[in-house]
Design an enzyme around this catalytic site. Structure first.
Site, PDB file in Angstrom:
ATOM      1  CG  HIS A   1      -2.016   1.011   1.155  1.00 29.92           C
ATOM      2  ND1 HIS A   1      -1.840   2.331   1.504  1.00 29.92           N
ATOM      3  CD2 HIS A   1      -3.301   0.897   0.758  1.00 29.92           C
ATOM      4  CE1 HIS A   1      -2.977   2.982   1.328  1.00 29.92           C
ATOM      5  NE2 HIS A   1      -3.876   2.141   0.871  1.00 29.92           N
TER       6      HIS A   1
ATOM      7  CB  VAL B   1      23.539  23.851  -8.757  1.00 31.90           C
ATOM      8  CG1 VAL B   1      23.819  23.303 -10.144  1.00 31.90           C
ATOM      9  CG2 VAL B   1      22.331  24.769  -8.779  1.00 31.90           C
TER      10      VAL B   1
ATOM     11  CB  CYS C   1      44.845  26.545  -8.633  1.00 30.60           C
ATOM     12  SG  CYS C   1      45.240  26.323 -10.370  1.00 30.60           S
TER      13      CYS C   1
ATOM     14  CG  ASP D   1      -6.183  -0.222   2.525  1.00 29.83           C
ATOM     15  OD1 ASP D   1      -6.143  -1.315   1.931  1.00 29.83           O
ATOM     16  OD2 ASP D   1      -6.471   0.850   1.979  1.00 29.83           O
TER      17      ASP D   1
END
Length: 929
Positions: free
Chosen positions: A135, A661, A734, A171
């Protein structure tokens, strides 16, 4: 006993088709009767059989329109007895011949995975283990039918399913097991079903049967506290009541999507709403639309129909369906009747007849497929949509259609018109429409896209949210940029997956792929001044540097990898022969699939190029997230990629939050590779997220690159190069030399010359051609650098020069020099990522000692050494633990040379041939002959 299952059932993803529970955990097997239908029932059946249980009978529904249910098809194929009873009871009493047929199979347990019929209790209680039912709710909440719908309608924060023991109630039997999941703000019935209820439900049904077989299954009585019972949703009860908050309106609409459909009255006709989401943004521009019962008119906008709750908040509706069954994008409401039918050519008529034959094969109950034949009203379901599109694709491979195309054109004539327009490419002009923010600067007009780029179109974020991107030279807002949502990530990944698996890109030969990359490089070069200007105002890069390096190297990178496209090769491998047969073993280098690329803010376009060019050359598709503070050159790149002719979905750009994101991209099951450049802590988080589905990862992370200056160097050159090693691109580099070790005998003179040269540097407007040093990228980074310098002073290092913000508008910082830096200090160990030179002495001649100090860092990205002694230089280069070593130079990178770090600076390479391997997989093939 009845469970009315969700009617939106779609073809299950193949990835979910091979689910089974580990057999070793369960010892006993049962004889089972399956009572139910649908793909869900089919998958439960298949997985129970794989577990070793014997299905002695399948009881399902009669064929519909001449087509058997998927459960029946699977059972019949296996030779399992199949019974198709239209009903089990008549006038409230069991039909004896039906019950006798059921009893004849001798089941020990009834399994009801998806049952829409009332099953009498003499069948439910017949087996020695009784019956279990699936269910789609967390019982006792939402007993009865339409449970998933009610979960959404009532705004539940949790959804889930229950497997319970059937009793004579509806149910209400004891619970065997339950599972739950979170409900997202814009989740639909389909989302919950496909993400959780379907795959986890199959696993749980198998687990439940195994628990029963081993005598370990619980029977937990359902409490009455918290119990609810709601009836099945019907069209006449689905009218929207407008005097509610926006969240309630949204829940009502999505809870009825797609069956039976929430509706309202517009211009005296029933209009059904599909595709609802909450809109958290300012009220958009649009044309007013009067809606019966609504206190405020809706707005037809370019993104859909915006409606208002009584709290003034907004809901965005994507699609509308009219009483005649026609569905249109809500944004096209006022132009829905403007399209006139196109005249078909002879070739198009042949294609139309092929499609007519495919419709006839599916709608076998319809004598003739006429122009007015409606696909769904003639008996087709969403399952048949997939079949129809796949058959069309098989017949006409160049015709790429989406599920939504069928819902938008359900009548045969409308469908053919839509197909013909796609074939003629009449939608291409719309795809290239771009909304710009235009600015006159740097002796030119700069046009900047500011929306998400998904599937070949610039569109607003799904929820309408935006963020401001700021010019670091003066702190002014350049423009508001769309801030992608999780829903946008899903759309972009789906577009990239479709382009890779079924689109033109996946079928394109390698040389044609290279031709597109060359064309893109040419367009970037044509627009280099505009790109450099955008890069300068968005990131603070000095214009001349942006032109030469940020943009120039990006163009070179795309040209370099364009040349690799048709040179990616496998190998033949001699293996032991199994006489008398012979074997041929060879390898193929294949693209991985959808790749997520997440880039930093220091070189926005160049970092895009370093990863995207290799990714595309290898044949992958990509979804790229630029840094939130520097999105504009990535979006301009998207425009140029469309103009270069890249097919829809190959390149997707999603500006927005890294935590939202980027995180969703790292977790997304359809993303097969993540390429990331950024901080080490974020890289660690990406690794954790990617581990969930074992996707490939390459990381270029933080650095604290040592630069060793020996007394036998050419001092003026070492000073010049050392300054470039630190101050190049305002120190936002970097591989910047994070710590200089200067031999004691030349230390003071080296420092003196550095300070003299700093004083000659011009700090100012990055668009001024004479500027040497521009602003730091954004305000928060400037503040971090100032704190970094304060820490150095507090720890006892000597601040020789700088360390302060320049007194002018914008985010400018003085080039800075620290001396007397000891190994334990914060500034000796941590990266500044700014214009801060950190100098430490070392004793004359102590080569191994300075090497030990240089390597005493958790990072290993780059390094450098200045000396005239080539033997010493090569010895140092062997011992330095870094991915790149510069000798008597610095910052000398080239598109053909691999670039990447060791230790906590990450792994994997950008640039050079090695970068291609980051975006390829190797397949070994053996043939016996």
């Amino acid at each position: 006993m009845l469970w009315a299952a969700p009617r939106m059932l779609r073809a299950a993803p193949r990835a979910l088709r091979n689910i089974c529970t580990t057999a070793a955990a369960y010892q006993h097997k049962l004889k089972l009767a399956l009572i139910g239908q649908s793909i869900f029932g089919q998958e439960v059946y298949n997985n129970l059989r794989r577990e070793g249980h014997k299905v002695v009978g399948v009881f399902t529904v009669p064929d519909k329109n001449g087509q058997a249910d998927p459960l029946a098809l699977a059972a019949e194929k296996d030779g399992t007895p199949v019974f198709k009873f239209p009903k089990w009871r008549a006038k409230g009493k069991s039909i004896q011949e039906v019950v006798e047929a059921y009893k004849s199979v001798g089941a020990e347990l009834n399994v009801l995975p998806f049952c829409t019929q009332f099953i009498p209790m003499d069948v439910i209680n017949c087996p020695k283990h009784g019956s279990i039912i699936y269910h789609p709710s967390i019982l006792p909440r939402h007993r009865g039918a339409s449970a998933i719908n009610w979960t959404l309608i009532q705004g539940d924060k949790k959804a889930g399913f229950t497997i319970f023991w059937a009793d004579d109630g509806l149910d209400t039997g004891p619970v065997l097991l339950q599972r739950e999941c979170d409900v997202g703000q814009n989740d639909t019935v389909d989302d919950l079903y496909n993400r959780f209820l379907f795959p986890e439900g199959i696993k749980a049904m198998v687990e439940a049967v195994n628990l029963i077989a081993d005598g370990k299954a619980p029977r937990i009585p359902q409490p009455e506290e918290g119990a609810t019972y709601e009836g099945i949703q019907k069209k006449e009860n689905a009218e929207i009541s407008w005097d509610q908050p926006a969240a309630a309106l949204h829940n009502w609409i999505r809870g009825h999507d797609k069956v039976p459909g929430a509706w309202t009255t517009i211009n005296e006709q029933m209009v059904t709403f599909y595709g609802s989401s909450l809109l958290d943004a300012s009220v958009p521009a649009g044309q007013e639309l009067t809606i019966k019962g609504a206190s405020r008119p809706g707005l037809v906008t370019k993104n859909g129909l915006v409606v208002f709750g009584n709290d003034g908040k907004m809901v965005l509706v994507k699609n509308l369906q009219f009483e005649d069954g026609k569905m249109i994008p809500a944004s096209k409401y006022f132009s829905a009747d403007e399209t006139t039918a196109v005249e078909l050519t002879e070739e198009e008529k042949k294609i139309a007849e092929d499609i007519r034959a495919i419709w006839k094969g599916i709608l076998s109950n319809v004598p003739v497929i006429e122009d007015s034949t409606d696909f769904f009203k003639s008996g087709a379901s969403s399952m048949h949509v997939v079949r129809m599109l796949e058959e069309i694709k098989q017949k006409h491979s160049g015709l790429q259609l989406q599920n939504e195309d069928v819902y938008m054109a359900t009548k045969f004539a409308d469908f053919i018109q839509m197909v013909v327009r796609k074939l003629r490419g009449e939608d291409k002009e719309e795809e290239l429409v771009i909304n710009y923010v235009s600015k006159n600067m740097n002796n030119m007009t700069v046009n900047m896209p500011y929306q998400c780029f998904i599937n070949g179109q610039f569109i607003d974020a799904e929820d309408g949210k935006t963020f401001d991107t700021v010019n670091p030279a003066d702190g002014s807002v350049i423009t508001s940029v769309s801030s992608a949502s999780v829903a946008d990530v899903d759309k972009a990944v789906a577009a990239a997956k479709e382009a890779f698996e079924n689109g033109e890109w996946g079928k394109m030969n390698a040389r044609e792929r290279g031709r597109l990359l060359y064309r893109l490089a040419d367009l970037m070069e044509e627009h280099q001044e505009e790109l450099a200007t955008i890069e300068s105002i968005d990131s603070g890069a000095v214009y001349t540097l942006a032109l030469k390096t940020h943009i120039g190297m990006s163009v070179q990178t795309f040209r370099y990898f364009a040349g690799w496209c048709d040179k990616i090769q496998g190998a033949t491998i001699p293996i032991n022969q199994a006489r008398p047969n012979h074997n041929l073993t060879f390898t193929k280098k294949e693209p991985i699939g959808v790749c997520a690329i997440i880039i930093p803010w220091n070189y926005p376009l160049m970092m895009l190029a370093w990863k995207s060019a290799a990714c595309l050359a290898a044949g992958n598709t990509l979804v790229l997230k630029p840094a939130q503070v520097t999105p504009l050159t990535s979006l301009k790149f998207a425009e140029l990629s469309a103009k270069a002719g890249f097919p829809k979905g190959v390149i997707n750009i999603l500006p927005g939050s890294g935590g939202l994101v980027g995180q969703h991209l790292a977790e997304h099951p359809d993303v097969r590779k993540v390429g990331f450049t950024g901080s080490t802590p974020t890289g660690k988080q990406i690794m954790k997220s990617a581990a969930a589905n074992l996707k490939k990862v390459s990381l270029e992370l933080g650095g604290k690159s040592p630069l060793i200056v020996f007394s036998d160097c050419e001092l003026d050159r070492a000073v010049k190069m050392g300054m470039g090693a630190v101050y190049f691109n305002k120190g936002e580099n970097c591989i910047a030399a994070g710590r200089l070790f200067v031999e004691e005998s030349i230390h003071d003179e080296f420092v003196k010359k550095v300070v003299e040269e700093i004083k000659k540097m011009k700090i100012g407007d990055p668009l001024d051609r004479s500027t040497d040093h521009g602003p730091q990228n954004h305000k928060a980074h400037l503040e971090k650098l100032l704190h970094y310098c304060e820490t150095g002073v507090k720890e006892g290092a000597t601040l020789v020069y700088g360390g302060r913000q320049v007194c002018r508008p914008g985010f400018f910082m003085e080039p800075t020099v620290f001396t007397d830096v000891e190994d334990h200090m914060y500034i000796a160990k941590e990266e500044s990522f700014g214009p801060v030179m950190v100098i430490s002495k070392f004793k004359d001649g102590d080569v191994d000692g300075v090497l030990q100090r240089a390597n005493a860092t958790e990072y290993g990205l780059a390094s450098g050494v200045f000396t005239k002694d080539i033997n010493k230089a090569l010895y140092i280069s062997e011992k330095l633990e870094a991915g790149t070593v510069f000798i008597n130079t610095y910052n000398k990178t080239d598109v053909a040379a691999p670039f990447g770090g060791f230790k906590l600076s990450g792994f994997g390479k950008d640039l050079g041939e090695e970068a291609l391997h980051e975006y390829l997989r190797t397949k070994a093939i053996t043939v016996e002959y």
